[in-house]
Design a protein around this motif. Structure first.
Motif, mmCIF file in Angstrom:
data_model
loop_
_atom_site.group_PDB
_atom_site.id
_atom_site.type_symbol
_atom_site.label_atom_id
_atom_site.label_comp_id
_atom_site.label_asym_id
_atom_site.label_seq_id
_atom_site.Cartn_x
_atom_site.Cartn_y
_atom_site.Cartn_z
ATOM 1 N N ALA A 114 0.046 12.108 -31.730
ATOM 2 C CA ALA A 114 -1.050 12.682 -30.935
ATOM 3 C C ALA A 114 -1.599 13.947 -31.615
ATOM 4 O O ALA A 114 -2.827 14.135 -31.692
ATOM 5 N N THR A 115 -0.712 14.779 -32.145
ATOM 6 C CA THR A 115 -1.163 16.006 -32.821
ATOM 7 C C THR A 115 -1.911 15.651 -34.102
ATOM 8 O O THR A 115 -2.948 16.250 -34.418
ATOM 9 N N ALA A 116 -1.402 14.662 -34.840
ATOM 10 C CA ALA A 116 -2.076 14.232 -36.076
ATOM 11 C C ALA A 116 -3.474 13.695 -35.771
ATOM 12 O O ALA A 116 -4.429 13.977 -36.510
ATOM 13 N N ARG A 117 -3.597 12.942 -34.668
ATOM 14 C CA ARG A 117 -4.924 12.430 -34.262
ATOM 15 C C ARG A 117 -5.876 13.592 -33.958
ATOM 16 O O ARG A 117 -7.045 13.562 -34.343
ATOM 17 N N ALA A 118 -5.369 14.591 -33.256
ATOM 18 C CA ALA A 118 -6.201 15.756 -32.899
ATOM 19 C C ALA A 118 -6.613 16.523 -34.158
ATOM 20 O O ALA A 118 -7.770 16.958 -34.277
ATOM 21 N N VAL A 119 -5.694 16.658 -35.108
ATOM 22 C CA VAL A 119 -6.003 17.328 -36.379
ATOM 23 C C VAL A 119 -7.101 16.565 -37.117
ATOM 24 O O VAL A 119 -8.071 17.158 -37.611
ATOM 25 N N ALA A 120 -6.966 15.240 -37.188
ATOM 26 C CA ALA A 120 -7.958 14.413 -37.892
ATOM 27 C C ALA A 120 -9.332 14.558 -37.245
ATOM 28 O O ALA A 120 -10.348 14.707 -37.930
ATOM 29 N N ALA A 121 -9.357 14.538 -35.920
ATOM 30 C CA ALA A 121 -10.634 14.646 -35.197
ATOM 31 C C ALA A 121 -11.300 16.001 -35.472
ATOM 32 O O ALA A 121 -12.508 16.078 -35.721
ATOM 33 N N VAL A 141 0.005 9.498 -41.730
ATOM 34 C CA VAL A 141 -0.926 9.634 -42.854
ATOM 35 C C VAL A 141 -2.346 9.597 -42.315
ATOM 36 O O VAL A 141 -2.668 8.757 -41.464
ATOM 37 N N VAL A 142 -3.191 10.511 -42.808
ATOM 38 C CA VAL A 142 -4.614 10.483 -42.454
ATOM 39 C C VAL A 142 -5.418 10.082 -43.682
ATOM 40 O O VAL A 142 -4.969 10.252 -44.823
ATOM 41 N N SER A 143 -6.618 9.553 -43.419
ATOM 42 C CA SER A 143 -7.450 8.996 -44.477
ATOM 43 C C SER A 143 -8.905 9.284 -44.168
ATOM 44 O O SER A 143 -9.307 9.327 -42.999
ATOM 45 N N GLY A 144 -9.715 9.475 -45.214
ATOM 46 C CA GLY A 144 -11.141 9.665 -44.975
ATOM 47 C C GLY A 144 -11.826 10.330 -46.149
ATOM 48 O O GLY A 144 -11.372 10.240 -47.299
ATOM 49 N N ALA A 145 -12.933 11.010 -45.852
ATOM 50 C CA ALA A 145 -13.696 11.727 -46.874
ATOM 51 C C ALA A 145 -12.857 12.876 -47.422
ATOM 52 O O ALA A 145 -12.120 13.530 -46.679
ATOM 53 N N GLY A 154 -13.319 15.966 -48.408
ATOM 54 C CA GLY A 154 -13.427 17.289 -47.792
ATOM 55 C C GLY A 154 -12.748 17.352 -46.438
ATOM 56 O O GLY A 154 -12.052 18.324 -46.113
ATOM 57 N N ALA A 155 -12.925 16.288 -45.653
ATOM 58 C CA ALA A 155 -12.332 16.251 -44.316
ATOM 59 C C ALA A 155 -10.809 16.195 -44.395
ATOM 60 O O ALA A 155 -10.103 16.869 -43.630
ATOM 61 N N VAL A 156 -10.290 15.406 -45.332
ATOM 62 C CA VAL A 156 -8.828 15.296 -45.479
ATOM 63 C C VAL A 156 -8.250 16.626 -45.957
ATOM 64 O O VAL A 156 -7.190 17.054 -45.495
ATOM 65 N N GLU A 157 -8.974 17.320 -46.837
ATOM 66 C CA GLU A 157 -8.497 18.647 -47.276
ATOM 67 C C GLU A 157 -8.481 19.641 -46.110
ATOM 68 O O GLU A 157 -7.564 20.452 -45.987
ATOM 69 N N ARG A 158 -9.491 19.560 -45.235
ATOM 70 C CA ARG A 158 -9.477 20.416 -44.029
ATOM 71 C C ARG A 158 -8.288 20.075 -43.135
ATOM 72 O O ARG A 158 -7.657 20.954 -42.541
ATOM 73 N N ALA A 159 -7.969 18.777 -43.054
ATOM 74 C CA ALA A 159 -6.833 18.343 -42.221
ATOM 75 C C ALA A 159 -5.515 18.951 -42.714
ATOM 76 O O ALA A 159 -4.634 19.266 -41.906
ATOM 77 N N LEU A 160 -5.369 19.131 -44.024
ATOM 78 C CA LEU A 160 -4.140 19.742 -44.566
ATOM 79 C C LEU A 160 -3.933 21.139 -43.987
ATOM 80 O O LEU A 160 -2.832 21.483 -43.561
ATOM 81 N N GLU A 161 -5.013 21.913 -43.981
ATOM 82 C CA GLU A 161 -4.908 23.294 -43.481
ATOM 83 C C GLU A 161 -4.662 23.308 -41.972
ATOM 84 O O GLU A 161 -3.829 24.079 -41.473
ATOM 85 N N LEU A 162 -5.381 22.459 -41.252
ATOM 86 C CA LEU A 162 -5.214 22.399 -39.792
ATOM 87 C C LEU A 162 -3.800 21.939 -39.424
ATOM 88 O O LEU A 162 -3.200 22.442 -38.468
ATOM 89 N N ALA A 163 -3.262 20.986 -40.195
ATOM 90 C CA ALA A 163 -1.912 20.468 -39.915
ATOM 91 C C ALA A 163 -0.879 21.583 -40.077
ATOM 92 O O ALA A 163 0.034 21.725 -39.261
#
Length: 316
Positions: free
Chosen positions: A144-151, A171-175, A177-186
């Motif tokens: 659930a937290t990973a989903r929120a981070v991805a969103a 694991v998250v997947s996508g564009a 820039g978005a995946v790099e933002r997800a690293l920081e948010l995670a």
């Protein structure tokens, strides 16, 4: 009735030298690798046995190579009197491993499985220009937290959960820039680690829609039988046997989440499975199974020694 499920590894389990010891030890394994080479009109076995590693890692090679090693193990077991239909209650495979599972259970011919996976690998690679997509493992976050981070990371770009591999391993997947933002948010959400994965394309997200369409066309051309035991589908985390439904779910699987945690949980709870046996290259799924279902026994069959020990125990 068997209380075992046979599971089949996905991309990332490939390694130079894969299948070489099986080919040396068992004529049935050699025959599988020859048949795959013939089906592809190329010597995939040479890339598997000798490399180079960057060639093997190409999605169009890694996918059929992993399937070939898995099916080689199945054929060797069969030759030793351990038939899949008698010893597995269900089959399941991680991403491309679902094709290995279906081939092992008789839904696809070996030649068709090899060609489908080469097509799948090429289509997934072509769907997104190199550098425009990425995948990242978020370790220590729940789903659930990973989903929120991805969103939150999306900001108008694609960023989606791709694989729910085990508790705390999403694991998250996508564009990119978005995946790099997800690293920081995670990391801000308390992830133990968040790291980019060494993959060439953003698998299992909506950016893969062109590949899903390619697979719909390819699967429509292939003869499919009902598997001899049900397959637990990645996108459903539940068993299916109808070829028309299997075809549909394999198309959905290209853009859909690999629901591995739920699939193993279903096997060990609803499915009554107490033994998880991983067939093929590496031991990734056996490691995940220990985290998902520690009460079940798990083992990997990838080497001649593994197979010989398993045959001896099963026949004892």
């Amino acid at each position: 009735m068997s209380s075992s499920a046979f599971t089949f590894p996905g991309q990332g389990s490939q390694a130079v030298g894969m299948g070489k010891d099986l080919a040396a030890a068992f004529p049935e394994a050699r025959a599988v690798f020859e048949e795959v080479d013939d089906a592809l009109g190329a010597s995939l076995s040479t890339i598997m046995f000798e490399g180079p590693e960057d060639e093997l890692r190409l999605t169009e090679h890694a996918q059929p190579a992993l399937m070939a090693v898995s099916v080689a193990v199945v054929r060797v077991l069969d030759a030793h009197g351990i038939a899949l239909r008698d010893h597995a209650k269900y089959v399941a495979g991680h991403s491309l491993g679902e094709y290995s599972a279906l081939c092992a259970a008789g839904t696809f011919s070996l030649a068709d499985a090899a060609r489908l996976l080469r097509t799948r690998g090429q289509a997934m690679q072509k769907a997104v220009p190199v550098g425009h997509g990425a995948m990242a493992a978020l370790l220590g976050l729940d789903l659930a937290t990973a989903r929120a981070v991805a969103a939150e990371a999306g900001q108008g770009e694609v960023c989606e959960v791709a694989n729910d591999n085990a508790p705390g391993q999403v694991v998250v997947s996508g564009a990119t820039g978005a995946v790099e933002r997800a690293l920081e948010l995670a990391k801000a959400q308390g992830a133990k680690r968040a790291l980019l994965l060494p993959v060439s394309a953003p698998f299992h997200c909506s950016l893969m829609q062109p590949a899903a369409e390619a697979m719909q066309a390819a699967l429509a051309e292939v003869d499919m039988q009902a598997p001899v035991v049900p397959v637990v589908s990645n996108v459903l985390a539940a068993p299916i046997s109808d070829p028309a439904e299997i075809r549909q779910r394999l198309v959905e699987q290209v853009t859909g989440v690999v629901r591995w945690t739920e699939s193993v949980t279903w096997l060990t709870s609803e499915g009554g499975v107490t033994n998880l046996v991983e067939l093929g290259s590496g031991k990734v799924l056996t490691g995940l199974a220990k985290r998902i279902a520690p009460e079940a026994s798990g083992r990997a069959l990838g080497t001649p020694a593994d197979i010989e020990a398993f045959v001896a125990e099963t026949k004892a």
